[in-house]
Write a protein that holds these residues in place. Structure first.
Motif, PDB file in Angstrom:
ATOM      1  N   LEU A   1     -25.768  15.460 -13.808  1.00  0.00           N
ATOM      2  CA  LEU A   1     -26.625  15.833 -12.684  1.00  0.00           C
ATOM      3  C   LEU A   1     -27.942  15.086 -12.820  1.00  0.00           C
ATOM      4  N   SER A   2     -28.360  14.416 -11.748  1.00  0.00           N
ATOM      5  CA  SER A   2     -29.566  13.591 -11.795  1.00  0.00           C
ATOM      6  C   SER A   2     -30.813  14.375 -11.431  1.00  0.00           C
ATOM      7  N   GLY A   3     -31.911  14.060 -12.140  1.00  0.00           N
ATOM      8  CA  GLY A   3     -33.213  14.547 -11.746  1.00  0.00           C
ATOM      9  C   GLY A   3     -33.791  13.619 -10.686  1.00  0.00           C
ATOM     10  N   GLU A   4     -35.015  13.896 -10.268  1.00  0.00           N
ATOM     11  CA  GLU A   4     -35.631  13.077  -9.229  1.00  0.00           C
ATOM     12  C   GLU A   4     -36.632  12.098  -9.831  1.00  0.00           C
ATOM     13  N   PRO A   5     -36.653  10.869  -9.318  1.00  0.00           N
ATOM     14  CA  PRO A   5     -37.684   9.921  -9.751  1.00  0.00           C
ATOM     15  C   PRO A   5     -39.006  10.261  -9.062  1.00  0.00           C
ATOM     16  N   LEU A   6     -40.082   9.648  -9.514  1.00  0.00           N
ATOM     17  CA  LEU A   6     -41.373   9.840  -8.857  1.00  0.00           C
ATOM     18  C   LEU A   6     -41.268   9.391  -7.401  1.00  0.00           C
ATOM     19  N   ALA A   7     -41.905  10.150  -6.511  1.00  0.00           N
ATOM     20  CA  ALA A   7     -41.829   9.813  -5.088  1.00  0.00           C
ATOM     21  C   ALA A   7     -43.016  10.420  -4.359  1.00  0.00           C
ATOM     22  N   PRO A   8     -43.518   9.742  -3.317  1.00  0.00           N
ATOM     23  CA  PRO A   8     -44.617  10.305  -2.530  1.00  0.00           C
ATOM     24  C   PRO A   8     -44.117  11.443  -1.652  1.00  0.00           C
ATOM     25  N   ALA A   9     -45.056  12.240  -1.157  1.00  0.00           N
ATOM     26  CA  ALA A   9     -44.698  13.317  -0.235  1.00  0.00           C
ATOM     27  C   ALA A   9     -44.166  12.726   1.065  1.00  0.00           C
ATOM     28  N   ILE A  10     -43.266  13.447   1.698  1.00  0.00           N
ATOM     29  CA  ILE A  10     -42.685  13.010   2.971  1.00  0.00           C
ATOM     30  C   ILE A  10     -43.063  14.010   4.054  1.00  0.00           C
ATOM     31  N   ALA A  11     -43.604  13.502   5.153  1.00  0.00           N
ATOM     32  CA  ALA A  11     -43.964  14.361   6.283  1.00  0.00           C
ATOM     33  C   ALA A  11     -42.741  14.600   7.155  1.00  0.00           C
ATOM     34  N   GLY A  12     -42.540  15.842   7.551  1.00  0.00           N
ATOM     35  CA  GLY A  12     -41.457  16.149   8.476  1.00  0.00           C
ATOM     36  C   GLY A  12     -41.709  15.485   9.824  1.00  0.00           C
ATOM     37  N   LEU A  13     -40.657  14.946  10.440  1.00  0.00           N
ATOM     38  CA  LEU A  13     -40.809  14.236  11.718  1.00  0.00           C
ATOM     39  C   LEU A  13     -39.614  14.515  12.619  1.00  0.00           C
ATOM     40  N   ARG A  14     -39.918  14.925  13.852  1.00  0.00           N
ATOM     41  CA  ARG A  14     -38.881  15.100  14.875  1.00  0.00           C
ATOM     42  C   ARG A  14     -39.219  14.207  16.066  1.00  0.00           C
ATOM     43  N   LYS A  15     -38.215  13.467  16.548  1.00  0.00           N
ATOM     44  CA  LYS A  15     -38.392  12.594  17.705  1.00  0.00           C
ATOM     45  C   LYS A  15     -37.664  13.191  18.905  1.00  0.00           C
ATOM     46  N   VAL A  16     -38.376  13.262  20.034  1.00  0.00           N
ATOM     47  CA  VAL A  16     -37.808  13.841  21.254  1.00  0.00           C
ATOM     48  C   VAL A  16     -37.939  12.825  22.384  1.00  0.00           C
ATOM     49  N   THR A  17     -36.842  12.576  23.074  1.00  0.00           N
ATOM     50  CA  THR A  17     -36.841  11.648  24.207  1.00  0.00           C
ATOM     51  C   THR A  17     -36.365  12.384  25.456  1.00  0.00           C
ATOM     52  N   ILE A  18     -37.131  12.278  26.542  1.00  0.00           N
ATOM     53  CA  ILE A  18     -36.709  12.881  27.807  1.00  0.00           C
ATOM     54  C   ILE A  18     -35.734  11.930  28.485  1.00  0.00           C
ATOM     55  N   VAL A  19     -34.544  12.424  28.782  1.00  0.00           N
ATOM     56  CA  VAL A  19     -33.505  11.612  29.424  1.00  0.00           C
ATOM     57  C   VAL A  19     -33.539  11.802  30.934  1.00  0.00           C
ATOM     58  N   THR A  20     -33.538  13.061  31.369  1.00  0.00           N
ATOM     59  CA  THR A  20     -33.644  13.388  32.793  1.00  0.00           C
ATOM     60  C   THR A  20     -35.014  13.997  33.029  1.00  0.00           C
ATOM     61  N   ASN A  21     -35.756  13.431  33.966  1.00  0.00           N
ATOM     62  CA  ASN A  21     -37.138  13.850  34.183  1.00  0.00           C
ATOM     63  C   ASN A  21     -37.230  15.321  34.584  1.00  0.00           C
ATOM     64  N   ALA A  22     -38.372  15.906  34.267  1.00  0.00           N
ATOM     65  CA  ALA A  22     -38.607  17.313  34.577  1.00  0.00           C
ATOM     66  C   ALA A  22     -38.973  17.500  36.044  1.00  0.00           C
TER      67      ALA A  22
END
Length: 316
Positions: free
Chosen positions: A131-152
């Motif tokens: 079982l592997s441990g984790e290497p050093l890594a920077p923090a990651i910001a959560g990101l959600r992308k939303v695209t409007i397909v049919t206009n409101a």
């Protein structure tokens, strides 16, 4: 003196012979029954003896859990990204005795970011695993992308978390947004209104980037992964969670041993390493003979442990 004719004598002889034959048959039947009982008794005794032997073996080996024999982890004679584990016997924390065949265990590829600490162990199913441990890594910001397909259109709603905005053609009030002539125009408008609704002290920032509304965690690694968006009405969208919030890994540590498993060794995998050498492997086997000690002054209990050849105590 009685007189017998020849037929009468023959009949008497026959009857006497029959009595003797019946008696012999009865004796033979009793012998067969007794022989069967003896065989059954011998089989039962043998079974109990075997069972008692297994119990005695377990009692001799196991007064705790860990390694009863063998299972040393070592580098290959020509080091590569595997290690070899000797055959041996281990007792799992639930008391299960497992005889483990010697085998090679693959160590996952090294990280280019930093060194890493892995563990080699006997799994709950008796197999060998890494079982592997984790290497050093920077923090990651959560990101959600939303695209409007049919206009409101007027009356459509856009909900993010506990914020619901309703589309209007003009003069938006509280919890409303204006829709534009195109989906792109509406995304620009909606992003601004959503950013305003989240407020300065909220957990996210909102902007239109490359044709999509980006809802991004304000403090990277803060545990605020953006939740899913829902819409009602004519408007349709696509959305993608492209990153979950993840705290920075600032120290290289070994992972915890999985439940009901027995730790064998700690393996340090160097940054971008292509092999595991003898100096990268630390023996972490603990013997199963673990007498329990009680500190009378604190009433705490301890057990003796042997780690890498050193005797110590560990609180239970």
């Amino acid at each position: 003196m009685a007189q017998f004719t020849l037929p009468e004598l023959e009949s008497a002889r026959f009857q006497a012979g029959k009595v003797v034959a019946d008696a012999l048959n009865t004796l033979l039947g009793a012998h067969d029954t007794l022989a069967g009982d003896v065989d059954t008794l011998e089989s039962t005794v043998s079974g109990h003896t075997s069972a008692l032997g297994a119990v005695q073996t377990q009692a001799n080996e196991n007064t705790g859990y860990g390694v009863a024999s063998g299972l040393a982890v070592s580098a290959q004679s020509t080091p590569n990204m595997t290690v070899k584990v000797a055959a041996g016997v281990a007792y799992l924390p639930d008391g299960t005795r497992v005889a483990v065949a010697g085998n090679n265990v693959t160590v996952p590829a090294a990280s280019s970011a930093s060194a890493r600490k892995d563990i080699v162990y006997v799994a709950a199913n008796g197999a060998l695993a890494c079982l592997s441990g984790e290497p050093l890594a920077p923090a990651i910001a959560g990101l959600r992308k939303v695209t409007i397909v049919t206009n409101a259109v007027a009356g459509d709603t856009f909900t993010f978390g506990d914020i619901t905005l309703t589309a209007v053609a003009s003069n938006p009030g509280a919890n409303q947004f204006t829709f534009g002539a195109t989906a792109a125009d509406t995304m620009t408008s909606l992003a601004g209104f959503l950013e305003g609704a989240i407020t300065v002290n909220g957990d996210y920032v909102v902007a239109v980037v490359e044709g999509a509304i980006h809802i991004t965690e304000k403090v990277a690694g803060g545990g605020n992964t953006p939740p899913a968006v829902t819409v009602t009405g004519t408007m349709t969208i696509t959305q993608e969670l492209t990153a979950s919030s993840k705290a920075a890994v600032e120290e290289v540590v070994a992972p915890a041993t999985p439940t009901n498993c027995v730790l064998l060794a700690l393996v340090t995998v160097g940054q971008s390493a292509t092999s595991v050498g003898a100096s990268d492997i630390a023996d972490k086997r603990k013997g199963v003979l673990v007498p329990v000690l009680v500190d009378a002054s604190t009433n705490k209990t301890y057990k003796l442990v042997v780690t890498s050849g050193t005797l110590g105590i560990e609180e239970i």
